[in-house]
Scaffold this motif. Structure first.
Motif, PDB file in Angstrom:
ATOM      1  N   THR A   9      44.789  60.284-106.443  1.00 38.03           N
ATOM      2  CA  THR A   9      44.457  58.994-105.844  1.00 38.03           C
ATOM      3  C   THR A   9      43.195  58.447-106.494  1.00 38.03           C
ATOM      4  O   THR A   9      42.129  59.049-106.397  1.00 38.03           O
ATOM      5  N   SER A  10      43.318  57.303-107.158  1.00 37.51           N
ATOM      6  CA  SER A  10      42.151  56.732-107.818  1.00 37.51           C
ATOM      7  C   SER A  10      41.436  55.759-106.887  1.00 37.51           C
ATOM      8  O   SER A  10      42.020  55.261-105.918  1.00 37.51           O
ATOM      9  N   VAL A  11      40.194  55.500-107.188  1.00 33.77           N
ATOM     10  CA  VAL A  11      39.441  54.518-106.418  1.00 33.77           C
ATOM     11  C   VAL A  11      40.136  53.162-106.506  1.00 33.77           C
ATOM     12  O   VAL A  11      40.173  52.404-105.537  1.00 33.77           O
ATOM     13  N   ALA A  12      40.715  52.892-107.680  1.00 36.11           N
ATOM     14  CA  ALA A  12      41.447  51.633-107.844  1.00 36.11           C
ATOM     15  C   ALA A  12      42.600  51.552-106.840  1.00 36.11           C
ATOM     16  O   ALA A  12      42.846  50.496-106.256  1.00 36.11           O
ATOM     17  N   ASP A  13      43.307  52.661-106.620  1.00 37.85           N
ATOM     18  CA  ASP A  13      44.384  52.687-105.636  1.00 37.85           C
ATOM     19  C   ASP A  13      43.862  52.319-104.253  1.00 37.85           C
ATOM     20  O   ASP A  13      44.453  51.521-103.531  1.00 37.85           O
ATOM     21  N   ILE A  14      42.759  52.940-103.896  1.00 38.69           N
ATOM     22  CA  ILE A  14      42.214  52.742-102.554  1.00 38.69           C
ATOM     23  C   ILE A  14      41.848  51.286-102.318  1.00 38.69           C
ATOM     24  O   ILE A  14      42.252  50.685-101.324  1.00 38.69           O
ATOM     25  N   VAL A  15      41.084  50.719-103.248  1.00 32.32           N
ATOM     26  CA  VAL A  15      40.649  49.346-103.035  1.00 32.32           C
ATOM     27  C   VAL A  15      41.827  48.372-103.116  1.00 32.32           C
ATOM     28  O   VAL A  15      41.833  47.350-102.436  1.00 32.32           O
ATOM     29  N   ALA A  16      42.837  48.717-103.925  1.00 31.96           N
ATOM     30  CA  ALA A  16      44.020  47.852-103.998  1.00 31.96           C
ATOM     31  C   ALA A  16      44.744  47.862-102.658  1.00 31.96           C
ATOM     32  O   ALA A  16      45.189  46.825-102.173  1.00 31.96           O
ATOM     33  N   THR A  17      44.875  49.043-102.040  1.00 28.65           N
ATOM     34  CA  THR A  17      45.523  49.154-100.734  1.00 28.65           C
ATOM     35  C   THR A  17      44.766  48.344 -99.686  1.00 28.65           C
ATOM     36  O   THR A  17      45.364  47.715 -98.817  1.00 28.65           O
ATOM     37  N   VAL A  48      40.694  44.789-101.562  1.00 27.19           N
ATOM     38  CA  VAL A  48      39.321  44.357-101.865  1.00 27.19           C
ATOM     39  C   VAL A  48      38.956  44.762-103.286  1.00 27.19           C
ATOM     40  O   VAL A  48      39.718  45.452-103.958  1.00 27.19           O
ATOM     41  N   GLY A  49      37.804  44.335-103.714  1.00 26.27           N
ATOM     42  CA  GLY A  49      37.340  44.668-105.057  1.00 26.27           C
ATOM     43  C   GLY A  49      36.738  46.053-105.100  1.00 26.27           C
ATOM     44  O   GLY A  49      36.473  46.676-104.069  1.00 26.27           O
ATOM     45  N   LYS A  50      36.565  46.549-106.308  1.00 27.57           N
ATOM     46  CA  LYS A  50      36.069  47.899-106.461  1.00 27.57           C
ATOM     47  C   LYS A  50      34.611  48.031-106.017  1.00 27.57           C
ATOM     48  O   LYS A  50      34.190  49.072-105.521  1.00 27.57           O
ATOM     49  N   GLY A  51      33.874  46.940-106.222  1.00 28.03           N
ATOM     50  CA  GLY A  51      32.455  46.970-105.887  1.00 28.03           C
ATOM     51  C   GLY A  51      32.202  47.301-104.433  1.00 28.03           C
ATOM     52  O   GLY A  51      31.258  48.034-104.117  1.00 28.03           O
ATOM     53  N   VAL A  52      33.048  46.801-103.537  1.00 28.37           N
ATOM     54  CA  VAL A  52      32.822  47.028-102.116  1.00 28.37           C
ATOM     55  C   VAL A  52      32.904  48.511-101.783  1.00 28.37           C
ATOM     56  O   VAL A  52      32.207  49.001-100.891  1.00 28.37           O
ATOM     57  N   PHE A  53      33.729  49.221-102.549  1.00 26.91           N
ATOM     58  CA  PHE A  53      33.801  50.675-102.324  1.00 26.91           C
ATOM     59  C   PHE A  53      32.456  51.330-102.628  1.00 26.91           C
ATOM     60  O   PHE A  53      31.940  52.109-101.835  1.00 26.91           O
TER      61      PHE A  53
END
Lengths: 178, 178
Positions: free
Chosen positions: B16-24, B27-32
């Motif tokens: 599970t990539s960070v990109a997956d999480i924020v896409a789900t 939101v944008g990656k920065g918020v993570f």
DNA sequence: GCCGCGCTTGACCGCTCGGTCAATGTTCAC
DNA sequence: GTGAACATTGACCGAGCGGTCAAGCGCGGC
């Protein structure tokens, strides 16, 4: 060759790169892909081989013992002693159970093992030697005790396998209240 | 926010990539990275939070029960029912135990839980209600049963948590031979 | 001598990942 | 209205990954 895969045990599957493995072995990367189609196949092969070996050990330990309760006990002892001799595999198997790629293989392996235990349990129940409870759940309970005590025995090596096995069997047969 | 981490449970941590999480989450990656210093921290936070919640549940379940055997039983039931309500976390915790980065946190959590169980066991042993065997091993045995039956109950949803809990307690207290 | 081939090498490729950051929107207090 | 603080974006980066492959090695047969 597959000995180089104790790295999986020490560092985990994903954090261990194929480059690490071949470097440890002191060979080029090509040789790895000559023997294995992929990194994934290596783990699968490891799982198959270990499962096969463990089952062989168990079948040998059971011999022609007829008493179902005693068969369960011997199975427990065989598992514990096998893992004591193959400590690396415990971590590998535990990881594989969490990865959707390998979980199916592992699930099948375990189902077979559980089915064996269930057979002994049912025999014991009709004999009246074992309390009449859901054999499937009982089988899982036994496997849980074995897994956890195996894990603990691997960490705290101040106890001998036999000591742990004795308690494991006693707990499974008599519970806490003895 | 941390709800987006059920992905860890479904697909595993590394896949599970960070990109997956924020896409789900849409939101944008920065918020993570505004809320978490790293992907690693997210898992650590998940582990801390779940452990805290589980312990709270257990302490609440124990209440002021004095009988050590009954305290153990209530602890078992609390664990099972907590995991029944937080199925995602079982896979996460199981993975974390296999990763050297997270194993220390998890080991500490478990040690605390084991220590609690050991205390009840010792109380029970001096009362003569529990057989006089190594309390550490017994505690691990109990945890093993709970873990395995939890795992099985999550897969086979045809059984209610209470049924599984009843058998779990019966097995721990009386063993196979009842 | 020399060829063929099983085996080995390691530079290399494409790709995805965790993580960064300049830019921009949003929300207040004053 | 205005500016500071907060919150968010997503293109971008370097690193490291799994996997490939043209080239080379050594050895047995002829």
């Amino acid at each position: 060759m597959e000995c180089g895969a104790r790295l999986f045990a020490e560092r985990g599957y994903h954090p261990t790169s194929v480059a690490d493995i071949v470097a440890t072995l002191g060979v080029g990367k090509g040789v790895f892909y000559w023997y294995f189609a992929s990194k994934e196949e290596l783990l699968t092969e490891l799982l198959k081989a270990s499962n096969h070996d463990l089952r062989k050990r168990q079948q040998h330990a059971l011999g022609d013992e007829a008493d179902p309760v005693r068969r369960i006990e011997l199975g427990i002892r065989a598992s514990l002693s096998w893992f004591a001799e193959h400590r690396e595999y415990f971590a590998i198997i535990q990881f594989a159970a969490t990865d959707e790629t390998f979980a199916p293989v592992l699930a099948r392996n375990r189902e077979i093992s559980i089915a064996d235990t269930i057979r002994h349990l049912k025999d014991g129940i009709v004999d009246g030697r074992i309390a009449d409870r859901d054999p499937t759940l009982l089988a899982h309970a036994i496997h849980g005790v074995v897994a956890e005590l195996t894990s603990h025995a691997l960490v705290d090596s101040s106890l001998s396998v036999d000591e742990v096995a004795d308690l494991c069997v006693a707990f499974c047969l008599e519970g806490l209240c003895g």
